[in-house]
Scaffold this motif. Structure first.
Motif, PDB file in Angstrom:
ATOM      1  N   UNK A   1       0.829  -1.211   0.000  1.00 60.92           N
ATOM      2  CA  UNK A   1       0.000   0.000   0.000  1.00 60.92           C
ATOM      3  C   UNK A   1       0.860   1.256   0.000  1.00 60.92           C
ATOM      4  N   UNK A   2       1.964   1.207   0.747  1.00 62.87           N
ATOM      5  CA  UNK A   2       2.852   2.360   0.816  1.00 62.87           C
ATOM      6  C   UNK A   2       3.756   2.457  -0.411  1.00 62.87           C
ATOM      7  N   UNK A   3       4.209   1.319  -0.920  1.00 63.21           N
ATOM      8  CA  UNK A   3       5.168   1.302  -2.028  1.00 63.21           C
ATOM      9  C   UNK A   3       4.518   1.536  -3.392  1.00 63.21           C
ATOM     10  N   UNK A   4       3.348   0.916  -3.589  1.00 64.77           N
ATOM     11  CA  UNK A   4       2.667   0.983  -4.894  1.00 64.77           C
ATOM     12  C   UNK A   4       1.176   1.214  -4.644  1.00 64.77           C
ATOM     13  N   UNK A   5       0.844   2.444  -4.271  1.00 66.31           N
ATOM     14  CA  UNK A   5      -0.528   2.727  -3.834  1.00 66.31           C
ATOM     15  C   UNK A   5      -1.561   2.500  -4.939  1.00 66.31           C
ATOM     16  N   UNK A   6      -1.217   2.837  -6.196  1.00 65.45           N
ATOM     17  CA  UNK A   6      -2.169   2.639  -7.292  1.00 65.45           C
ATOM     18  C   UNK A   6      -2.457   1.162  -7.521  1.00 65.45           C
ATOM     19  N   UNK A   7      -1.407   0.349  -7.540  1.00 66.59           N
ATOM     20  CA  UNK A   7      -1.580  -1.095  -7.718  1.00 66.59           C
ATOM     21  C   UNK A   7      -2.388  -1.677  -6.562  1.00 66.59           C
ATOM     22  N   UNK A   8      -2.100  -1.203  -5.355  1.00 67.84           N
ATOM     23  CA  UNK A   8      -2.823  -1.677  -4.171  1.00 67.84           C
ATOM     24  C   UNK A   8      -4.314  -1.353  -4.284  1.00 67.84           C
ATOM     25  N   UNK A   9      -4.621  -0.117  -4.674  1.00 71.44           N
ATOM     26  CA  UNK A   9      -6.028   0.288  -4.797  1.00 71.44           C
ATOM     27  C   UNK A   9      -6.755  -0.563  -5.830  1.00 71.44           C
ATOM     28  N   UNK A  10      -6.124  -0.771  -6.980  1.00 70.34           N
ATOM     29  CA  UNK A  10      -6.740  -1.610  -8.013  1.00 70.34           C
ATOM     30  C   UNK A  10      -6.952  -3.033  -7.510  1.00 70.34           C
ATOM     31  N   UNK A  11      -5.937  -3.635  -6.916  1.00 66.15           N
ATOM     32  CA  UNK A  11      -6.051  -5.009  -6.428  1.00 66.15           C
ATOM     33  C   UNK A  11      -7.132  -5.132  -5.355  1.00 66.15           C
TER      34      UNK A  11
END
Length: 294
Positions: A236-246
């Protein structure tokens, strides 16, 4: 002369700051990558390729797909060698892995509900329950063998437990692969031969053949399951966009079946994923809602 020297120094400093900013932007772009772990089950080939194509074409990520067995898939996400997976079958199939790694991963919840696992046979076979495997005539029909998939898969571990619980100590669970199991099933089905395989839903085989699950009166396989999305700690901290999509990724067994059937019929997995994405743009937009797309 002194003023000229100060001007030159100022220009150099400004250019240095600009260069540093450009370098930082380039590094940020280079860091926009993600590793997805998956098992080569037909269902997970479909879902992981759809996730990959959305990350790539909609969010500008560079995605690396890591094909592994179930155990290494969970371990990879837990130790950070993989960033995420969309292939956690819960609460029963991957229960042992969840218990082992639950403190080292983050479960984002179900991306698909209404799954099932168990023993599957062609509908033309005159057996309806796992209890029927105790009969000598049933054992003779298939040589007391069940065609399985990859060793270490949760489905295989559950089936080993089934053999114990039902007293089927003379039966053999054959290790193979998801693809090999499906090939054996298709060959037997074509020739109307008896066969018992480990199976799960969603899977393209139910669209291609008339099959049925054997009843499990002892409930060893559990009831309906779900497939969860699991990510490494810190994503969530490192790749917030990928986290949100997943976190927002969610679809139905029918959605998954569409992609699986296309792949089974010969379409490249990426192409099948792209075709589904193009036909379901509204659903994809819900998955990436709140993310600034490129």
């Amino acid at each position: 002369m002194r003023n000229k020297s100060l001007l030159i120094i100022s220009i150099i400093l400004i250019l240095s700051v600009v260069a540093a900013g450009c370098s930082g932007n380039n590094n940020a772009k280079k860091a926009r990558n993600i590793k997805l772990a998956y098992v080569a089950w037909d269902s997970e080939i479909a879902s992981t390729n759809v996730v990959k194509q959305v990350l790539t074409t909609k969010l500008g990520y560079k995605v690396e797909m890591l094909q592994v067995d179930a155990g290494p898939m969970w371990q990879g996400v837990s130790d950070g060698s993989a960033d995420a997976m969309v292939a956690a079958w819960l609460p029963t199939t991957h229960q042992s892995y969840l218990e082992k790694y639950k403190d080292k991963i983050e479960d984002l919840g179900p991306n698909l509900q209404g799954t099932k696992i168990g023993l599957v046979v062609p509908s033309y076979m005159d057996i309806n329950s796992i209890e029927d495997l105790k009969k000598d005539e049933t054992a003779k029909l298939v040589g007391s063998k069940i065609i399985g998939i990859e060793p270490g898969a949760g489905l295989m571990m559950s089936t080993e437990e089934v053999l114990k619980e039902y007293g089927l100590d003379k039966w053999t669970l054959l290790e193979s692969s998801s693809a090999a199991m499906a090939q054996e099933l298709q060959k037997a089905y074509k020739n109307k031969q008896p066969i018992i395989v480990t199976g799960w839903t969603p899977h393209w085989k139910f669209a291609k053949m008339d099959l049925k699950y054997l009843e499990d009166p002892k409930g060893v396989y559990g009831g309906d399951e779900e497939i969860d999305t699991v990510v490494r700690k810190g994503l969530k901290e490192d790749q917030s966009d990928a986290y949100t999509f997943l976190d927002q990724f969610n679809w139905t067994p029918d959605d998954m079946a569409e992609v699986m059937v296309e792949i089974h019929d010969g379409m490249d997995p990426e192409a099948a994923a792209d075709k589904w994405i193009s036909a379901n743009e509204d659903k994809v937009q819900e998955w990436i809602k709140g993310i600034a797309t490129e």
